[in-house]
Design a protein around this motif. Structure first.
Motif, short mmCIF file in Angstrom:
data_model
loop_
_atom_site.label_atom_id
_atom_site.label_comp_id
_atom_site.label_asym_id
_atom_site.label_seq_id
_atom_site.Cartn_x
_atom_site.Cartn_y
_atom_site.Cartn_z
N ASP A 522 0.83 -1.21 0.00
CA ASP A 522 0.00 0.00 0.00
C ASP A 522 0.87 1.26 0.00
O ASP A 522 0.53 2.26 -0.65
CB ASP A 522 -0.93 0.02 1.21
CG ASP A 522 -2.08 -0.98 1.07
OD1 ASP A 522 -2.34 -1.40 -0.06
OD2 ASP A 522 -2.68 -1.33 2.10
N ILE A 523 1.97 1.22 0.75
CA ILE A 523 2.87 2.38 0.77
C ILE A 523 3.47 2.60 -0.62
O ILE A 523 3.58 3.74 -1.08
CB ILE A 523 4.00 2.18 1.81
CG1 ILE A 523 3.41 2.14 3.23
CG2 ILE A 523 5.03 3.31 1.71
CD1 ILE A 523 4.42 1.83 4.31
N LEU A 524 3.84 1.50 -1.29
CA LEU A 524 4.38 1.61 -2.65
C LEU A 524 3.37 2.26 -3.58
O LEU A 524 3.70 3.15 -4.38
CB LEU A 524 4.78 0.23 -3.17
CG LEU A 524 5.25 0.17 -4.63
CD1 LEU A 524 6.48 1.04 -4.84
CD2 LEU A 524 5.54 -1.28 -5.02
N SER A 525 2.12 1.84 -3.46
CA SER A 525 1.06 2.39 -4.32
C SER A 525 0.86 3.88 -4.05
O SER A 525 0.79 4.69 -4.97
CB SER A 525 -0.25 1.63 -4.07
OG SER A 525 -1.31 2.18 -4.82
N ASP A 526 0.79 4.24 -2.76
CA ASP A 526 0.60 5.66 -2.40
C ASP A 526 1.78 6.51 -2.86
O ASP A 526 1.60 7.62 -3.39
CB ASP A 526 0.42 5.80 -0.89
CG ASP A 526 -0.93 5.28 -0.41
OD1 ASP A 526 -1.80 5.07 -1.27
OD2 ASP A 526 -1.09 5.09 0.80
N ALA A 527 2.99 6.00 -2.65
CA ALA A 527 4.18 6.76 -3.01
C ALA A 527 4.30 6.93 -4.52
O ALA A 527 4.71 7.98 -5.01
CB ALA A 527 5.43 6.07 -2.46
N THR A 528 3.91 5.90 -5.27
CA THR A 528 3.97 5.98 -6.73
C THR A 528 3.05 7.08 -7.24
O THR A 528 3.39 7.83 -8.17
CB THR A 528 3.58 4.63 -7.36
OG1 THR A 528 4.48 3.61 -6.89
CG2 THR A 528 3.66 4.69 -8.87
N ASN A 529 1.88 7.19 -6.62
CA ASN A 529 0.94 8.25 -7.00
C ASN A 529 1.42 9.62 -6.55
O ASN A 529 1.37 10.60 -7.29
CB ASN A 529 -0.45 7.96 -6.41
CG ASN A 529 -1.12 6.77 -7.06
OD1 ASN A 529 -0.86 6.48 -8.22
ND2 ASN A 529 -1.95 6.06 -6.33
N ALA A 530 1.89 9.68 -5.30
CA ALA A 530 2.29 10.98 -4.73
C ALA A 530 3.50 11.57 -5.45
O ALA A 530 3.59 12.79 -5.63
CB ALA A 530 2.58 10.82 -3.24
N PHE A 531 4.45 10.70 -5.86
CA PHE A 531 5.70 11.19 -6.44
C PHE A 531 5.77 10.95 -7.95
O PHE A 531 6.86 10.86 -8.52
CB PHE A 531 6.89 10.53 -5.75
CG PHE A 531 7.08 10.99 -4.33
CD1 PHE A 531 7.82 12.12 -4.04
CD2 PHE A 531 6.50 10.29 -3.28
CE1 PHE A 531 8.00 12.55 -2.74
CE2 PHE A 531 6.66 10.71 -1.97
CZ PHE A 531 7.40 11.85 -1.69
N GLU A 532 4.61 10.86 -8.57
CA GLU A 532 4.57 10.67 -10.02
C GLU A 532 5.30 11.81 -10.73
O GLU A 532 5.07 12.98 -10.45
CB GLU A 532 3.12 10.62 -10.50
CG GLU A 532 2.97 10.29 -11.97
CD GLU A 532 1.53 10.19 -12.41
OE1 GLU A 532 1.30 9.87 -13.58
OE2 GLU A 532 0.64 10.45 -11.56
N GLY A 533 6.21 11.47 -11.61
CA GLY A 533 6.98 12.49 -12.32
C GLY A 533 8.32 12.79 -11.66
O GLY A 533 9.22 13.34 -12.30
N ALA A 534 8.45 12.41 -10.39
CA ALA A 534 9.71 12.64 -9.67
C ALA A 534 10.54 11.35 -9.60
O ALA A 534 11.76 11.37 -9.77
CB ALA A 534 9.43 13.17 -8.26
N TYR A 535 9.85 10.22 -9.31
CA TYR A 535 10.53 8.92 -9.23
C TYR A 535 9.64 7.88 -9.91
O TYR A 535 8.40 7.90 -9.74
CB TYR A 535 10.76 8.49 -7.77
CG TYR A 535 11.51 9.49 -6.94
CD1 TYR A 535 12.90 9.54 -6.93
CD2 TYR A 535 10.82 10.39 -6.12
CE1 TYR A 535 13.58 10.46 -6.16
CE2 TYR A 535 11.49 11.32 -5.35
CZ TYR A 535 12.87 11.35 -5.38
OH TYR A 535 13.54 12.27 -4.62
#
Length: 596
Positions: A522-535
Motif C-alpha cells: 500500500d505504501i508503494l502504491s501511495d508513493a507511486t501516485n504521490a511522487f509521479e513524475g519525480a521517481y
C-alpha cells in the motif's frame, strides 16, 4: 430558578510519586477555591500520584500512600462546601484501576474508573470496574452514573474515555448530565491542542464541559503533557489556558443550543505531515515549545542548568540548538551554560565547520572546538587499525569519540548531553551504536529530516536576525552528510541520501508506516501516485525495500534509545512508541511487495 455556578479547572505542577507533596498542593488549591467562592474544582487525571509513572503504579508503597492521601483529602473537605475531583490508582483485590474520586464536604460522592486505556496502561490497569474498594468501603459500578450535587447533575469521563466510538460524555448527557468533568493526561503534539479544542467544542453541546489535563511535573521521558484547562458550554470554549500553570475559572448560567459537527477528510500528498503553507509560525512555535518544555522538565528533574551538545553545522544539530535556545529563553537560564562543541576530524568540511561557528555566534552562544583527529588516530592504532582504510571502524571511531568527549565534559560540568539524531536516521539505523545514537536526552527523536528542514526554513523566514537567517539558509542548502570520510580534505564527498535514499521518499514511508501501519504494498502504491513524475515505480520500490530491511535490522538500536519528547505523535520509543523484536526478519514487510 437560574443561579450562577462557579467552576474552576486547575492543573498544578505534580510531584511524581510524592503523594504527600501532592496532597499538600491540592489542599492549597482547595483553600484558594473556597476563597474564590468556587462551587466545583476540577483536577487532572492521576493527580494524586502523577500520570506518567508507567509500571510505578504497581508499587505497594505508592498504592498505600494514594489510599491514605485520598482519605486525608476526604477528611480535609469536611469544612468546605465545594465539590472537587481527585485522580489516583485504586485497588480492588488483585485488580488495579485508573480512577477519579468526586468529593464534597467529607463525603466520597463517586468513584469512576477509566474504561478506554492508553496502550501502555493496559498492562497496568483493568478497564471493567468490579469489586469493592476496601480502603473506603466503596463498591465500584460498571455503568456510567451522574451525581446530583446541590441540584446539579455531574458526570465524569476520564481521558481517552471520550475518544471511544461513542464518547462516554455522550452517554452521560443521555443520563441528563448538566456538567461533565473531563480529567485527562494529554500528550502534546503539533496540532494536538487544536484537535483537543475541536473535540471539546463538540462534546460541550447541550452541557458544560470542563477539561483538565496533567502538565508540569509529569515525566518528559517520551512525552510532554499539555497542562491545558478548558471550560466550554454549548459548543463554545469560554475559557482556556494552555500555559505552564493553567488555572481557569468561569461563572455562568445554563444556556442551550445545538450546532452541527463536521470532519475534514484526510488526503494523501507528497508531504502529508507538513502544513500546507510554505512557512508556518504556529507549527514552528508548537514544535519548539514541546521540545523546550521537555528539556526544561528534564533539567529541573536532575537539578542542572547546563547542557552539552555537538554542533556540526548540519540540519540535526542546528534544529537541536534552536530548541535548546528556546528552552533557555523560557526558563531564563544563562546561555553561557550551554556547552556547544564542534569536534572536527577526518571528514569534516570547511563549510559545515564555518556554519557551526556562524550559527552559535548569531544565537549568542559560545562555541568551543576540540579537534579529535589525534585521539581517534591513537585509538585506531591501539586496536590494530591502519588509520587509513575508511571502513566502519574508521567511521564509527569518530562518532563514538565525539560522544565520549561530550559525556566526559558533562561529568566535569554537571549537565546533560543533548542528542541531535532525528527520526529518519534512527528508523534506518543510520547512527553509530553508542556514538551519536546515545545521549542523556534526545530532542529530535520524533522529527523526520524533512520536518526539521521545514522548521529551520520557517525559523529563517520569521527571524529578524539577518545573520541567523543567512546561516540557516546556507545550512539548508548544504548536502546532508555524516562527514566521516572525505576524498578531498575540507569538502563534502559522502552524502547520506546516496546511502539510505532521498529523504522525501524515506519520510513518506515512515509517515505511512508509523501513522497508519500500512503494508509495504500500500505504501508503494501511495508513493507511486504521490511522487509521479519525480521517481518511477521501480526506484520507489528499491528504496522502500531498503527502508524495511534497514528498519528491521536496526531495531536493536531503537530498543536502547534514550528519552525524548514525542513532538509529532510518531515515535519508535521502546517504552511508548512503535516497536518490534530485535531479531525479526523483514519478510513480513516485503513478502507481497513484488505482487502486481
Amino acid at each position: 430558578m437560574k443561579r450562577n455556578i462557579k467552576i474552576k479547572s486547575a492543573s498544578f505542577p505534580v510531584s511524581l510519586g510524592n503523594v504527600a507533596e501532592n496532597v499538600k498542593q491540592i489542599k492549597n488549591l482547595i483553600n484558594e477555591a473556597e476563597e474564590e467562592k468556587v462551587n466545583i474544582l476540577s483536577l487532572p487525571e492521576l493527580c494524586l500520584t502523577g500520570a506518567s509513572l508507567y509500571d510505578g503504579y504497581l508499587e505497594e508503597d505508592l498504592l498505600v500512600s494514594a489510599e491514605n492521601g485520598l482519605k486525608d483529602l476526604i477528611d480535609f473537605s469536611k469544612n468546605y462546601d465545594l465539590a472537587f475531583t481527585i485522580g489516583l490508582p485504586i485497588r480492588t483485590g488483585f485488580d488495579l484501576y485508573n480512577a477519579m474520586a468526586l468529593i464534597k464536604s467529607g463525603e466520597l460522592m463517586d468513584l469512576v474508573c477509566k474504561e478506554n486505556l492508553k496502550a501502555y496502561e493496559k498492562t497496568i490497569f483493568e478497564s471493567k470496574p468490579r469489586g469493592e474498594f476496601k480502603a473506603l468501603d466503596y463498591r465500584l459500578d460498571e455503568d456510567p452514573l451522574v451525581n446530583i450535587i446541590s441540584g446539579l447533575k455531574i458526570g465524569i469521563s476520564i481521558g481517552e474515555d471520550d475518544d471511544m466510538t461513542i464518547p462516554k460524555s455522550l452517554r452521560l448527557k443521555e443520563l441528563g448530565a448538566d456538567i461533565i468533568l473531563h480529567p485527562a493526561a494529554d500528550a502534546r503534539h503539533i496540532y494536538s491542542i487544536e484537535e483537543s479544542v475541536q473535540n471539546i467544542e463538540f462534546l460541550s453541546k447541550d452541557c458544560i464541559y470542563v477539561h483538565t489535563s496533567a502538565g508540569l511535573g509529569e515525566s518528559s521521558t517520551d512525552l510532554v503533557y499539555t497542562g491545558s484547562t478548558y471550560i466550554a458550554q454549548n459548543g463554545e470554549v469560554l475559557r482556556n489556558n494552555p500555559a505552564i500553570f493553567p488555572m481557569d475559572c468561569y461563572e455562568f448560567e445554563w444556556i442551550s443550543n445545538f450546532n452541527n459537527h463536521t470532519d475534514e477528510k484526510y488526503q494523501v500528498h507528497k508531504f502529508p505531515y507538513l502544513p500546507d503553507e510554505e512557512y508556518s509560525e504556529y507549527y514552528l512555535e508548537e514544535a519548539l515549545d514541546i521540545q523546550a518544555l521537555g528539556l526544561i522538565q528534564r533539567m529541573k528533574a536532575v537539578v542542572t542548568e547546563k547542557v552539552f551538545l555537538g554542533v556540526s553545522g548540519g540540519i540535526d544539530s542546528t534544529a537541536t540548538l534552536l530548541a535548546i535556545n528556546k528552552a533557555y529563553e523560557i526558563a531564563g537560564f544563562d546561555k553561557a551554560k550551554i556547552g556547544a562543541y564542534t569536534m572536527p576530524a577526518f571528514g569534516t568540511s570547511d563549510r559545515t565547520k564555518s556554519n557551526a561557528y556562524k550559527l552559535c555566534q548569531a544565537l549568542g552562544i559560545d562555541l568551543k572546538e576540540i579537534n579529535i583527529s589525534k585521539s581517534v588516530t591513537a585509538h585506531l592504532k591501539d586496536i590494530g587499525h591502519d588509520g587509513k582504510t575508511p571502513d566502519l571502524a574508521y567511521e564509527n571511531a569518530q562518532a563514538r569519540m565525539r560522544t565520549q568527549v561530550l559525556f566526559d565534559l558533562s561529568n566535569m560540568g554537571g549537565g546533560l548531553v543533548v542528542g541531535t539524531g532525528d527520526l529518519s536516521e534512527n528508523m534506518q539505523g543510520f547512527a553509530t551504536y553508542n556514538g551519536d545514537h546515545m545521549s542523556s536526552y534526545s530532542l529530535n527523536a520524533s522529527l523526520m529530516k524533512t520536518e526539521l528542514r521545514y522548521l529551520i526554513k520557517s525559523y529563517a523566514h520569521f527571524t529578524e536576525n539577518e545573520d541567523l537567517k543567512n546561516v540557516l539558509t546556507d545550512i539548508l542548502d548544504t548536502p546532508v552528510s555524516p562527514e566521516l570520510v572525505s576524498k578531498k580534505a575540507g569538502e563534502i564527498t559522502q552524502k547520506t541520501e546516496d546511502i539510505i535514499g532521498p529523504y522525501e521518499l524515506l519520510d513518506f514511508f515512515i509517515y505511512q508506516h508509523l501513522t497508519y501501519y500500512k503494508s509495504a504494498k500500500d505504501i508503494l502504491s501511495d508513493a507511486t501516485n504521490a511522487f509521479e513524475g519525480a521517481y518511477d515505480r521501480e526506484t520507489i520500490k528499491y528504496w522502500l525495500k531498503s527502508y524495511f530491511k534497514r528498519f528491521v535490522q536496526s531495531q536493536f538500536k531503537r530498543s536502547a534509545s534514550v528519552d525524548g519528547p514525542n513532538v509529532t505523535g510518531r515515535s519508535f520509543s521502546p517504552r511508548l512508541g512503535f516497536k518490534i523484536p530485535s531479531d525479526m526478519a523483514s519478510d513480513l514487510y516485503l513478502g507481497d511487495l513484488d505482487e502486481k
